[in-house]
Design an enzyme around this catalytic site. Sequence first.
Site, PDB file in Angstrom:
ATOM      1  N   GLU A 329      -9.634 -15.649  14.950  1.00 50.82           N
ATOM      2  CA  GLU A 329      -8.243 -15.860  14.523  1.00 50.82           C
ATOM      3  C   GLU A 329      -7.415 -14.582  14.565  1.00 50.82           C
ATOM      4  O   GLU A 329      -6.965 -14.101  13.528  1.00 50.82           O
ATOM      5  CB  GLU A 329      -8.244 -16.415  13.092  1.00 50.82           C
ATOM      6  CG  GLU A 329      -9.087 -17.655  12.925  1.00 50.82           C
ATOM      7  CD  GLU A 329      -9.177 -18.113  11.477  1.00 50.82           C
ATOM      8  OE1 GLU A 329      -9.095 -19.327  11.249  1.00 50.82           O
ATOM      9  OE2 GLU A 329      -9.317 -17.259  10.586  1.00 50.82           O
ATOM     10  N   PRO A 330      -7.202 -14.028  15.735  1.00 49.69           N
ATOM     11  CA  PRO A 330      -6.387 -12.813  15.794  1.00 49.69           C
ATOM     12  C   PRO A 330      -4.906 -13.119  15.555  1.00 49.69           C
ATOM     13  O   PRO A 330      -4.369 -14.080  16.099  1.00 49.69           O
ATOM     14  CB  PRO A 330      -6.599 -12.317  17.232  1.00 49.69           C
ATOM     15  CG  PRO A 330      -6.877 -13.564  18.009  1.00 49.69           C
ATOM     16  CD  PRO A 330      -7.607 -14.493  17.075  1.00 49.69           C
ATOM     17  N   CYS A 400      18.506   0.415  -1.661  1.00 51.23           N
ATOM     18  CA  CYS A 400      18.640   1.189  -2.886  1.00 51.23           C
ATOM     19  C   CYS A 400      17.279   1.368  -3.519  1.00 51.23           C
ATOM     20  O   CYS A 400      16.968   0.769  -4.557  1.00 51.23           O
ATOM     21  CB  CYS A 400      19.581   0.469  -3.843  1.00 51.23           C
ATOM     22  SG  CYS A 400      21.180   0.247  -3.092  1.00 51.23           S
ATOM     23  N   GLU A 401      16.468   2.206  -2.895  1.00 50.25           N
ATOM     24  CA  GLU A 401      15.079   2.339  -3.318  1.00 50.25           C
ATOM     25  C   GLU A 401      14.518   3.546  -2.562  1.00 50.25           C
ATOM     26  O   GLU A 401      14.600   3.586  -1.338  1.00 50.25           O
ATOM     27  CB  GLU A 401      14.372   1.022  -2.910  1.00 50.25           C
ATOM     28  CG  GLU A 401      12.877   1.056  -2.778  1.00 50.25           C
ATOM     29  CD  GLU A 401      12.186   1.137  -4.121  1.00 50.25           C
ATOM     30  OE1 GLU A 401      12.556   0.362  -5.027  1.00 50.25           O
ATOM     31  OE2 GLU A 401      11.302   1.990  -4.258  1.00 50.25           O
TER      32      GLU A 401
HETATM   33  C1  LIG Z   1      -4.482 -13.057   7.984  1.00 51.72           C
HETATM   34  C2  LIG Z   1      -5.557 -13.880   8.540  1.00 51.72           C
HETATM   35  C3  LIG Z   1      -5.881 -13.784   9.886  1.00 51.72           C
HETATM   36  C4  LIG Z   1      -5.200 -12.832  10.831  1.00 51.72           C
HETATM   37  O1  LIG Z   1      -5.376 -11.510  10.478  1.00 51.72           O
HETATM   38  P1  LIG Z   1      -4.881 -10.382  11.533  1.00 51.72           P
HETATM   39  O2  LIG Z   1      -5.158  -9.111  10.817  1.00 51.72           O
HETATM   40  O3  LIG Z   1      -3.447 -10.605  11.769  1.00 51.72           O
HETATM   41  O4  LIG Z   1      -5.705 -10.579  12.758  1.00 51.72           O
HETATM   42  C5  LIG Z   1      -6.874 -14.608  10.380  1.00 51.72           C
HETATM   43  N1  LIG Z   1      -7.511 -15.502   9.584  1.00 51.72           N
HETATM   44  C6  LIG Z   1      -7.225 -15.618   8.270  1.00 51.72           C
HETATM   45  C7  LIG Z   1      -7.943 -16.610   7.473  1.00 51.72           C
HETATM   46  C8  LIG Z   1      -6.252 -14.818   7.704  1.00 51.72           C
HETATM   47  O5  LIG Z   1      -5.973 -14.933   6.402  1.00 51.72           O
END
Ligand SMILES: *Cc1c(COP(=O)(O)O)cnc(C)c1O
Length: 472
Positions: A329-330, A400-401
């Site tokens: 899951e990139p 503003c920080e």
């Molecule tokens: C955030 C997340 C990702 C993606 O993370 P990256 O750092 O953007 O690759 C993949 N799977 C799950 C379950 C996540 O919470």
Amino acid sequence: MSRSAHPAGPRHADVLPEGHYTAPPADLNSLDPRVWAQTVERTPEGAVAVGGLDVRRLAEEFGTPAYVMDETDFRARCRAWRDAFGSDADVYYAGKAFLSRAVVRWLHEEGLNLDVCSGGELATALDAGMPAERIALHGNNKSDEEIERAVEAGVGRIVLDSFQEIARVAHTAARLGRRQPVQIRVTVGVEAHTHEFIATAHEDQKFGLALAGGGSSSEAGEGPAAEAVRRVLMLDSLELTGIHSHIGSQIFDMAGFEVSARRVVGLLTRIRDEHGVELPEIDLGGGLGIAYTPEDDPREPHEIAKALGDIVTRECEAAGLAVPRLSVEPGRAIAGPTAFTLYEVGTLKELEGLRTYVSVDGGMSDNIRTALYDAEYSVSLVSRASAAEPMLSRVVGKHCESGDIVVRDAFLPADLAPGDLLAVPATGAYCRSMASNYNHALRPPVVAVRDGQARTIVRRETEEDLLRLDVG
Ligand SMILES: *Cc1c(COP(=O)(O)O)cnc(C)c1O
């Protein structure tokens, strides 16, 4: 993160203040391909172009600040991931990194699947035509409504994150007369960040169900994860297809994935032994790192695919299991490098002996990562080339920080002036998606560029948009 003295020449050279910076690059006009999108180049005139379009023209047409996304690069990254993992694996783009209808269409066309983690992301995915079976729903506190919409749409996978959710999804699926494919998200006792991973026996975080029991063992013991498997297998309206693990973000070191895969395979083995079922899927999550500055050295998708494939195959063979279908899951690794944020320089303040504060027309409302995670970015002057000496700078926003910092430490040419355009590369992930309206800032547009054409894919907010929500 290295801190070193720079060679003679730059202004502010007598006293080097605290900071994360290395020597200024030999040529401030050079664009390091590790941090810039594929089609970005400096033209003979000196300005920077992307997809064949001069950034000065883009600023004129679309205004600043703006996120400029290289569609060619985005699609190429999708294909690189898709090809690297091949037909035995699935690549789910993590929509939370950046999601819009156009992005959904690119993903669809390039053969990727899509992770969503809210009703809003699900609505965007479905609206733009992503087939429901290619969508996975995540989240540690999905609402009944989100679950119902996902089951009704027929999403390919719901990743279960708690005992309550097992019951809720099972109930909803039963009521709708469906058998919903699900995975169980486990925490494996590993947390990975950047160049290291930490083995944590204790799971002190909100996501997932722990493999480990109450004791110190992190192997696939008598923990909540095994109990969740037992419960899911008893429910007719749920089809348990696999185990899911996501160990962190901005990871360069594969060692954390190695431990994660071994422990997930340990659970699969236990499930086979205890229940007589071999689950067909394993998801190792995302988190693969990108280069925010030239010092970062990320791995290519084919190296990652080979490493993960080898790990899973080896562990399964050792356990006598058929190798399950792998998914990853990139998010950041696809969207991150494809965009830069284009800003116009407003005011400059030279603090003698310290640095020059360069204020731009955006800030923490369009990039919260520096303030939130101490993230490091690089920055370049892009509206012209400059032969001026390097000037130690801090690029700050207009909010503003005092923590409103975009790039903490950077060298910019000493002749920088109001009206110049700066670009901060590698802002395609977790910038627009985390943008806010702090100080009633209008969130910038996302402009997609491809083959000499630019178009708005998310438009700039207007004051009318802000006032429309203000109904008091
Ligand atoms: C955030 C997340 C990702 C993606 O993370 P990256 O750092 O953007 O690759 C993949 N799977 C799950 C379950 C996540 O919470």
